[in-house]
Design a protein around this motif. Structure first.
Motif, short mmCIF file in Angstrom:
data_model
loop_
_atom_site.label_atom_id
_atom_site.label_comp_id
_atom_site.label_asym_id
_atom_site.label_seq_id
_atom_site.Cartn_x
_atom_site.Cartn_y
_atom_site.Cartn_z
N GLN A 93 6.74 6.86 11.25
CA GLN A 93 5.73 5.84 11.50
C GLN A 93 4.61 5.86 10.46
O GLN A 93 3.93 4.84 10.26
N GLN A 94 4.42 6.99 9.81
CA GLN A 94 3.28 7.13 8.91
C GLN A 94 3.64 7.01 7.43
O GLN A 94 2.79 6.63 6.62
N VAL A 95 4.89 7.31 7.08
CA VAL A 95 5.24 7.36 5.67
C VAL A 95 5.13 5.97 5.03
O VAL A 95 5.48 4.96 5.64
N ASP A 96 4.60 5.91 3.84
CA ASP A 96 4.45 4.66 3.10
C ASP A 96 4.63 4.94 1.61
O ASP A 96 3.85 5.69 1.03
N PRO A 97 5.71 4.43 1.01
CA PRO A 97 6.68 3.51 1.60
C PRO A 97 7.74 4.25 2.42
O PRO A 97 7.91 5.46 2.28
N PHE A 98 8.46 3.48 3.24
CA PHE A 98 9.58 4.00 4.00
C PHE A 98 10.80 3.92 3.07
O PHE A 98 11.36 2.86 2.86
N ASN A 99 11.20 5.07 2.53
CA ASN A 99 12.27 5.12 1.54
C ASN A 99 13.54 5.62 2.22
O ASN A 99 13.73 6.82 2.40
N ALA A 100 14.39 4.68 2.65
CA ALA A 100 15.59 5.05 3.42
C ALA A 100 16.48 6.00 2.65
O ALA A 100 17.04 6.95 3.21
N GLY A 101 16.64 5.74 1.35
CA GLY A 101 17.51 6.60 0.54
C GLY A 101 17.02 8.03 0.49
O GLY A 101 17.80 8.98 0.59
#
Length: 302
Positions: free
Chosen positions: A169-177
């Motif tokens: 919820q906090q990470v920015d950006p949300f890096n799926a890889g």
């Protein structure tokens, strides 16, 4: 329901993903329709292996397993869950609920009329897939449970999961890889990391990926808790053969395999904990997972 569709050119030249695209139009439960992408490989008349991915991956996760299944004579169906991969992505987080994910994915089974299914499920693929098994038990011949659970909210989810949920919820950006990379023991190449990021051109496409961790039942009165308890009641009556294959390096799912091993169909099966395998064991030991699944099918045929 406002939806986004990832441009096709985002998926050009992905490593080890030569599979043809297939699509279904499904009811979005809000008066409209969604396009759901799935892979359909191997001989069409064969009994299907249904491969369900989780968070924040897509059918790319099964790329090393699909050829092994197909070469063994099995049909392989690998959908992209709504909000992921090449499937449509509702734009609002409030559009995503646990029940909607179950209902959306159930339409793959009914529209393709899948029967004699071998379910292979990991992460949210299990939270959804095990509900499908409970809803339509006569469609399933056997189940392979890999690094997943079916929580009811009656027990703590554990510090490792709570840490992941807070991070998501906090990470920015949300890096799926990078998230998939971090959940493996063997690690991904830069091109593979990019392939997991391909479905998400920007944050606006990530409502489903952001929502998933918050949909896991974490209290007895969670909206999904009652339905999951009901699913367990059904599953405890099934004699369907069940095999657990977990990764030894998966800290979030550690011990969840024992819960499934109490089910009737799990008795006497050759359950495995695979070394050097993390949460995304399809990446770490995909060929081994495919081989064990094929052996399980052969063992339980007839």
């Amino acid at each position: 329901m406002e939806t986004l569709r990832t441009p096709d050119d985002r998926f050009n030249a992905l490593p080890d993903y030569p599979f043809a695209a297939n699509h279904l139009q499904i009811d979005d439960s809000a008066g409209g329709h969604l396009r759901m992408h799935y892979l359909d490989e191997g001989p069409a008349p064969a009994d299907p292996i249904l491969c369900l991915h989780g968070e924040p991956s897509w059918s790319y996760l099964y790329r090393h397993m699909i050829p092994i299944f197909a070469q063994a004579g099995h049909r392989v169906i690998a959908p992209d869950l709504i909000g992921f991969g090449k499937s449509d992505k509702p734009a609002k987080r409030s559009d995503y609920t646990y029940q909607r994910h179950v209902d959306w994915t159930l339409q793959v089974l009914t529209q393709l009329d899948l029967r004699n299914i071998t379910l292979v499920c990991q992460d949210w693929g299990g939270l959804i897939g095990l509900r499908l098994w409970a809803a339509e038990p006569d469609r399933f011949s056997r189940v392979v449970v890999a690094n997943t659970a079916l929580p009811t909210g009656d027990h703590p989810l554990g510090a490792a999961f709570e840490s992941w949920r807070s991070f998501s919820q906090q990470v920015d950006p949300f890096n799926a890889g990078r998230i998939v990379h971090g959940g493996t023991a063997t690690k991904l190449s830069p091109a593979e990391v990019a392939a997991y990021n391909a479905p998400f051109p920007d944050e606006s496409y990530m409502a489903g990926a952001r929502a998933f961790p918050m949909l896991v039942p974490d209290s007895p009165d969670n909206p999904a808790s009652r339905a999951n308890r009901g699913a367990w009641t059904v599953l405890k009556r099934q004699q369907t053969p069940l095999l657990t294959i977990f990764g030894a390096e998966d800290k979030i799912m550690a011990g969840a395999d024992r819960t499934f091993q109490s089910l009737p169909g799990a008795q006497g099966q050759p359950h495995e904990i695979l070394p050097a395998a993390g949460h995304f064991l399809q990446e770490d030991v995909g060929p081994e997972l495919a081989r064990l699944t094929c052996e399980f099918i052969n063992l339980t045929n007839g």
